[in-house]
Enzyme design. Structure first.
Site, PDB file in Angstrom:
ATOM      1  N   GLU A   1     142.712  54.087  71.988  1.00 14.94           N
ATOM      2  CA  GLU A   1     143.943  55.054  71.848  1.00 14.94           C
ATOM      3  C   GLU A   1     145.269  53.765  71.666  1.00 14.94           C
ATOM      4  OE1 GLU A   1     142.912  58.905  74.675  1.00 14.94           O
ATOM      5  OE2 GLU A   1     144.046  56.868  76.017  1.00 14.94           O
TER       6      GLU A   1
ATOM      7  N   CYS B   1     141.594  45.297  86.723  1.00 14.42           N
ATOM      8  CA  CYS B   1     142.735  45.641  87.542  1.00 14.42           C
ATOM      9  C   CYS B   1     142.609  47.264  88.042  1.00 14.42           C
ATOM     10  CB  CYS B   1     143.943  45.746  86.499  1.00 14.42           C
ATOM     11  SG  CYS B   1     144.350  44.004  85.585  1.00 14.42           S
TER      12      CYS B   1
ATOM     13  N   GLY C   1     142.541  47.140  76.563  1.00 22.94           N
ATOM     14  CA  GLY C   1     141.950  45.814  76.677  1.00 22.94           C
ATOM     15  C   GLY C   1     143.114  44.624  76.802  1.00 22.94           C
TER      16      GLY C   1
ATOM     17  N   HIS D   1     152.782  41.848  88.741  1.00 19.25           N
ATOM     18  CA  HIS D   1     152.676  42.731  89.932  1.00 19.25           C
ATOM     19  C   HIS D   1     152.698  42.198  91.540  1.00 19.25           C
ATOM     20  CE1 HIS D   1     152.434  45.638  86.631  1.00 19.25           C
ATOM     21  NE2 HIS D   1     151.162  44.997  86.127  1.00 19.25           N
TER      22      HIS D   1
ATOM     23  N   CYS E   1     152.069  53.642  80.357  1.00 18.19           N
ATOM     24  CA  CYS E   1     151.272  52.271  80.816  1.00 18.19           C
ATOM     25  C   CYS E   1     150.260  52.371  81.876  1.00 18.19           C
ATOM     26  CB  CYS E   1     152.286  51.185  81.121  1.00 18.19           C
ATOM     27  SG  CYS E   1     151.559  49.621  81.466  1.00 18.19           S
TER      28      CYS E   1
END
Length: 352
Positions: free
Chosen positions: A99, A123, A170, A227, A344
């Site tokens: 995508e 993740c 990816g 993060h 995202c």
């Protein structure tokens, strides 16, 4: 010869360099200039068929068909969000799907492109990671995503594509060679001619490859999905951090800046009961002191498992205030395309 000798296994012509194409035509008794013509059709004109090459004779086009194929991508399904975002489900020549996303604003249109089918990393908050990596994309599959989004930008927004971010499916630094070959084509005058300064590679943090990016003098921008600036928290949400801890990442980023003097962008989501404390924010401030940077505080885009929840607005405000008081540039970024799973961390081939 510069193509496979077995007639039922034709070579993808875009795997050849311009020089190889020129030598092929000379070996066929033609002029090397013919190779330059074909190369132009393949890249700057993004031809999907040899029949599109109208300034080349029918005989030559047939000879190309006999020896080569053009393994172009196909936009299998396009979805449009209420905010104008467009998501493409892209079918590859082997029937796998990735995508890509077009993100429009008043001043620009940005292509968010994929670099792998699935992802090499794990993740916990990302839908793509649930797919696991099936294979790397080759340079022309990455290039074709950009061409498709550029065409959509011109068609629907009456302006060319202005920016590219490798933030789709990816980990781009785990497909380093193909990603950089695609960037070379995208920025070449013989390709799309885009400035490398308009291209951002976003990585979850692969220290060795960040250093290689610096050594290769890449002119692109670098973003890091951070993060958390605490190893115990980051390893919980991004398990590969156990192999590539923050100390190694910091060293690689310091090396990047020493070689490029290019400021780094940290992408950061604040989750409820995971990284929403003052201790977490203070750790981020300390990490930001190592190299010049800016921070994007990103709205979380939920995936199906429900294990992660957006922190309260007070927690995000606390982060923003603390960063700003310490002289760190910070932006609170609103997600685009949530209603079509184009935001995202949401790309998971649901539309395929």
């Amino acid at each position: 010869m510069y193509f496979c000798g077995v007639k039922d296994r034709k070579k993808d012509i875009r795997a050849l360099t311009k020089e190889q194409l020129q030598k092929f035509f000379v070996a066929e008794g033609d002029k090397s200039f013919r190779g330059t013509q074909v190369y132009e059709w393949l890249w700057s004109k993004a031809a999907h068929s040899f029949d599109d090459m109208t300034n080349i004779s029918k005989e030559t086009r047939q000879m190309l068909k006999d020896n080569f194929v053009i393994n172009h991508i196909r936009v299998d399904r396009m979805q449009r969000s209420s905010d104008g975002t467009i998501k493409n489900a892209v079918k590859l020549h082997d029937a796998l799907t990735v995508e890509s996303v077009l993100i429009p604003t008043k001043s620009r249109t940005t292509a968010c492109v994929s670099s792998q089918v699935g992802c090499s990393l794990d993740c916990q908050f990302c839908a793509t990671a649930k797919l696991k990596r099936m294979r790397n994309l080759n340079p022309d599959e990455i290039y074709d995503q950009v061409v498709a989004i550029d065409n959509e930008s011109r068609l629907y927004f009456d302006r060319p594509l202005s920016n590219i971010v490798f933030m789709g499916m990816g980990e781009p630094l785990m497909n380093y060679n193909n990603v950089m070959k695609a960037v070379e084509k995208i920025t070449s005058p013989e390709g799309l001619g885009m400035s490398p300064k308009r291209i951002t590679i976003s990585t979850s943090g692969v220290p060795k490859m960040i250093k290689k990016l610096a050594d290769d003098e890449a002119k692109i921008k670098l973003a890091v999905s951070l993060h958390s600036a605490r190893n115990e928290v980051r390893t919980q949400i991004m398990p590969f951090n156990e192999t590539f801890p923050l100390e190694d990442l910091r060293e690689a980023l310091e090396y990047w800046y020493s070689k490029t003097t290019s400021r780094i962008t940290y992408e950061y989501i604040v989750w409820k009961d995971i990284n929403d404390t003052r201790e977490d924010a203070q750790a981020l401030v300390r990490f930001c002191k190592y190299v010049p940077c800016k921070v994007n505080l990103i709205e979380y885009n939920p995936i199906d498992d429900g294990n992660f929840q957006q922190a309260a607005i007070e927690a995000t405000n606390m982060y923003q205030d603390m960063l700003e008081r310490n002289g760190i540039t910070v932006t609170v970024r609103r997600s685009r395309g949530k209603d079509i799973d184009a935001a995202c961390g949401q790309l998971a081939n649901k539309s395929a």
